[in-house]
Scaffold this active site. Structure first.
Site, short mmCIF file in Angstrom:
data_model
loop_
_atom_site.label_atom_id
_atom_site.label_comp_id
_atom_site.label_asym_id
_atom_site.label_seq_id
_atom_site.Cartn_x
_atom_site.Cartn_y
_atom_site.Cartn_z
N GLU A 26 0.82 -1.21 0.00
CA GLU A 26 0.00 0.00 0.00
C GLU A 26 0.86 1.27 0.00
O GLU A 26 0.63 2.20 0.78
CB GLU A 26 -0.96 -0.01 1.19
N ASP B 103 -8.73 -8.66 4.08
CA ASP B 103 -8.52 -7.61 5.07
C ASP B 103 -9.64 -7.53 6.10
O ASP B 103 -10.43 -6.59 6.07
CB ASP B 103 -8.39 -6.26 4.33
N GLU C 204 -12.44 -1.88 12.16
CA GLU C 204 -12.38 -1.11 10.91
C GLU C 204 -13.57 -1.37 9.99
O GLU C 204 -14.23 -0.44 9.54
CB GLU C 204 -11.07 -1.42 10.19
#
Ligand code: GCV
Length: 650
Positions: free
Chosen positions: A257, A336, A364
Site C-alpha cells: 500500500e 482484510d 475497521e
C-alpha cells in the site's frame, strides 16, 4: 470535572478476608509492579517479611517455562513461577479466580498456549490513529509524545492482566515524522514507554520505514544488500540498544500500500527481513515482517489477477529462507478483516518459517466501535480450523508453534483498539474484545461464552438475569453483524476509504482488488480451479471442499464461486432469498438488542447504560441502511421478489 479512567475488568477490589498478608521473594522492575499491584487488587493486603498468608516465590520448575505459573492453596497460598513475569501473571490470575468465585481446590498450573501475544498500535505522532475510533492516541499528540505516563501505566496493567507480552507503539504506515522515532532525539521518550511496559512484562517494538536510509540517512538507496545501507541500520540499532537494552525490535510493512520495500531494488522479502534480523540478533532483537504485500493498483477489468492470492504467492516460495529471529506476520484472512473470510492459506503451508497470525481488535470494517461485534467467534473459527494437511497437528492453534522453527517466535498479534476515550474503546461492551484477546491467546481452549461471561462478571455487578442478557448479546453479535453485512463471504461493499456503512459498488470499479462481480444473473468471485485458482493454495482436502459447489460452506460461497441468484444453497434456500432473509433478520436482531438493553436501565451503572444505549441507536440506523441498500440492490439486479413479500424498496 475530571472523570477517572475506566479500570475495566480490574475495577473491583477483592476482599481477602483472612488473607491479609503476603511475602514476595523477588526483586527488579516487575517485582516492584507486583508490590504496587497487590494492594490495588486485594483489599487491605500488606507485605510482610516472613510468612504471609500468600507466598509469592520464584521456583525452579522448568516445565513452567518463562511465563507459566502455579497457584497452590494449602494452609498458606502459594504463587510460584520461574520468573517475576510469571509471578505477575499469577497474581492477576488469583485476582480473577477470586472475583469469579472459582474454587482453587487443586493446584492450578497455567502455561500460555501461544508464545507471542502482541498488540500493534496504528498510532501516528499527530495524535490520530489509523482506523482508530476511540479517541486520539494515548502515546502522541500534536507531533510530540503525549507524556501522560499515568495513562500508559494503566494501559500496561490492563494488558498484563490478560497476559499480553509485546506491543508496537506506532503505525505500520510510517510517515516522515515517525521515521524519526528510531533516531537518538526520540530514544529517551521511547525508553520511557519501553520501561513502563517492561515493568509489566511487555516488550516494546517500533514500526520502521524501510526507506529510512534515504529519508533520514542521506543515502541514495535503501537496498538491503548495499553496504552503506547495512551500516546505516547497524548504527541506528546500536544506538537504540545502547539506550534501551531490552528493546523488542522492529515491525515492518514493506512493499505494501505504498510503503517502500525490497522489490524496488530487485531484492526479495527474505533479503529485506534478514538484513534486519542479522543486525538485531546481536542484541536479542526481532524483526516482525508483515505479509500484507499485494498489488493495490489493480485494473478491475483484469479478472485474472486475484488479490487474495498475494500473501501466499509472495511468501510461500521463501519458506525456510528467513533467519531465526525473523517472524512473518500474516493477517487471518487473505484480504482484510472482513466479517467473513476463509483462513489465509499460508497457515499450514508455511512449515519452516516463524510466524504469527494477525487479528484486528479495532473494528475497521465491523462497526468502528459503534456496533457490538464481539470477536471471539471469529478468532476461534480460525484457531480451531483444521487445514487438513497430511501431518499432525494440522489445526491452526497448534501449527503456529509447530511450524515455526523457534517456538518462542510464534503466536498472535492484534491491531490495537484503545484511545483517549475515557472508557478506552468508545463502546463499553467492546472492552470485552481487548480482555478476550489476551485470555484466548493465553488459553486457546476457552469458549466464547466463558470469556464473555467472565468479562461480564468482572465488569458489572448485576443479577444473573442481567448477566445472561449481556453475554447473550455479546456472543451472538458477530453473527448479527454478518447477517446484515455483505452476503456469503463476498466482502467489502462498504464505503471506500473510511469503511463505515454500505456502498455496494463503492470498490467495484476501483484499484484495490476487492470486487463482487454482481450482474443480473448472479454474483461472486470465481476463485476455483477454473477461475483464479486461489483455491489451489489450500491443502488438497480443503481445495476440493471449497472448489466443489456442493461442499463449499454457504458462508464462503461467494468468496469462492460466482453463482446465479436462484442457486440453491446447502440450507435449501435460493441465494437471493437467503440474502433477503438474512438482512431482515439482522436488523430484527439489532432491534432486539435495543429492547434487551433498555430492560437493563437502573440495573447497570448509568454511564455504561447510556453509552451502549446511544450506540445501539446508531447500530440500528446503519443496520437498516445495510439491509435496505443490499436488498434493493439485489432486487434491482435480479428482479426476483422476496417470497415473504416484505418491504424492499425498488
Ligand atoms: C495500517 C488496511 C487498512 C489500512 C492498514 C492496512 C494494513 O488496508 O485499511 O489502514 O494500514 O490494512 O494492515 O497495513
Amino acid at each position: 470535572m475530571k472523570i477517572d479512567r475506566d479500570a475495566c475488568w480490574l475495577k473491583k477490589k477483592v476482599d481477602m478476608f483472612e488473607l491479609k498478608t503476603y511475602t514476595l521473594k523477588a526483586e527488579g522492575p516487575i517485582a516492584s509492579t507486583i508490590r504496587e499491584e497487590m494492594p490495588r487488587l486485594f483489599e487491605g493486603i500488606k507485605e510482610v517479611n516472613n510468612t504471609g498468608a500468600i507466598n509469592i516465590e520464584l521456583v525452579d520448575d522448568v516445565e513452567l517455562g518463562a511465563e507459566g505459573f502455579q497457584i497452590i492453596k494449602g494452609s498458606q497460598m502459594k504463587i510460584q513461577a520461574t520468573t517475576t513475569k510469571g509471578l505477575l501473571y499469577g497474581i492477576f490470575k488469583l485476582y480473577e479466580l477470586l472475583q469469579l468465585n472459582k474454587p482453587i481446590e487443586r493446584p492450578i498450573r497455567s502455561i500460555p498456549d501461544q508464545s507471542f501475544r502482541m498488540i500493534n498500535h496504528w498510532d501516528n505522532m499527530d495524535g490520530s490513529i489509523e482506523r482508530g475510533y476511540a479517541g486520539k492516541s494515548i502515546f502522541y499528540n500534536d507531533n510530540l509524545f503525549r507524556k501522560d505516563y499515568n495513562i500508559v501505566r494503566q494501559y500496561a496493567r490492563l494488558l498484563a492482566s490478560v497476559g499480553i507480552n509485546a506491543l508496537s507503539i506506532n503505525n505500520v504506515n510510517v510517515h516522515a515524522i515517525e521515521t524519526r522515532l528510531i533516531l537518538e532525539e526520540s530514544l529517551p521518550e521511547v525508553k520511557m514507554l519501553n520501561d513502563i511496559f517492561a515493568s509489566y512484562g511487555i516488550k516494546t517494538f517500533l514500526s520502521i520505514n524501510f526507506a529510512s536510509p534515504k529519508k533520514i540517512g542521506g543515502l541514495k538507496t535503501a537496498d538491503p544488500l548495499d553496504e552503506e545501507v547495512v551500516n546505516f541500520w547497524k548504527d541506528i540499532i546500536a544506538k537504540l540498544y545502547r539506550v534501551i537494552p531490552d528493546f523488542g525490535g522492529f515491525v515492518v510493512k514493506a512493499d505494501s500500500e505504498g510503503e517502500p520495500g525490497p522489490f524496488k531494488y530487485g531484492r526479495g522479502h527474505d533479503d529485506g527481513a534478514n538484513m534486519f534480523g542479522r543486525i538485531l540478533k546481536k542484541y536479542g532483537g526481532l524483526c516482525i515482517w508483515r505479509c500484507f504485500v499485494y498489488d493495490c493498483i489493480q485494473d478491475w477489468r483484469n479478472r485474472k489477477i486475484d488479490r487474495a492470492r498475494a500473501a501466499y504467492d509472495n511468501f510461500l516460495p521463501l519458506d525456510g529462507k528467513f533467519d531465526d529471529n525473523v517472524i512473518l506476520q500474516i493477517k487471518l484472512g487473505p484480504l482484510d478483516f472482513q466479517v467473513r473470510e476463509p483462513l489465509s492459506p499460508l497457515f499450514g503451508a508455511l512449515r519452516k518459517t516463524n510466524h504469527i497470525i494477525e487479528f484486528q481488535l479495532t473494528q475497521e470494517y465491523t462497526g468502528q466501535q459503534k456496533a457490538i461485534y464481539y470477536q471471539v467467534p471469529v478468532w476461534k473459527e480460525v484457531l480451531d480450523f483444521d487445514t487438513k494437511y497430511d501431518y499432525n497437528p494440522s489445526i491452526v492453534k497448534k501449527l503456529l508453534k509447530n511450524n515455526s522453527p523457534v517456538k518462542e517466535h510464534s503466536g498472535i498479534c492484534a491491531v490495537g483498539v484503545v484511545g483517549m476515550d475515557n472508557n478506552w474503546t468508545h463502546h463499553k461492551l467492546m472492552q470485552s474484545n481487548l480482555y478476550a484477546y489476551g485470555q484466548l491467546a493465553w488459553d486457546n481452549q476457552l469458549s466464547s461464552e466463558e470469556i464473555a461471561s467472565n468479562w461480564t462478571t468482572l465488569t458489572f455487578s448485576v443479577s444473573k438475569e442481567a448477566h445472561e442478557k449481556i453475554t447473550e448479546i455479546l456472543t451472538s453479535s458477530r453473527e448479527t453483524y454478518a447477517l446484515y453485512n455483505a452476503p456469503n463471504g463476498v466482502g467489502f461493499m462498504c464505503k471506500p476509504n473510511h469503511h463505515y456503512g454500505p456502498d455496494i459498488d463503492g470498490y467495484e470499479y476501483d484499484r484495490w482488488g476487492t470486487y463482487h462481480f454482481a450482474d443480473r444473473e448472479g454474483i461472486g468471485n470465481n476463485r476455483t480451479v477454473q477461475g483464479t485458482k486461489f483455491v489451489t493454495q489450500y491443502s488438497a482436502a480443503r481445495c476440493d471442499e471449497y472448489n466443489n459447489l456442493k461442499t463449499c460452506p454457504d458462508e464462503f460461497l461467494l468468496w469462492f464461486h460466482h453463482v446465479n441468484y436462484d442457486y440453491v444453497l446447502q440450507n435449501k434456500k435460493t441465494l437471493i432469498q437467503d440474502i433477503y432473509d438474512n438482512h431482515f433478520l439482522g436488523v430484527e436482531r439489532v432491534k432486539n438488542y435495543q429492547e434487551t438493553w433498555e430492560s437493563l436501565e437502573g440495573v447497570l451503572d448509568e454511564e455504561s447504560y447510556r453509552n451502549v444505549k446511544g450506540l445501539l441507536q446508531e447500530q440500528y440506523r446503519v443496520a437498516v441502511e445495510w439491509r435496505d441498500q443490499i436488498n434493493t440492490y439485489f432486487y434491482r439486479k435480479s428482479g426476483i421478489p422476496d417470497q415473504q413479500g416484505r418491504k424492499i424498496y425498488s
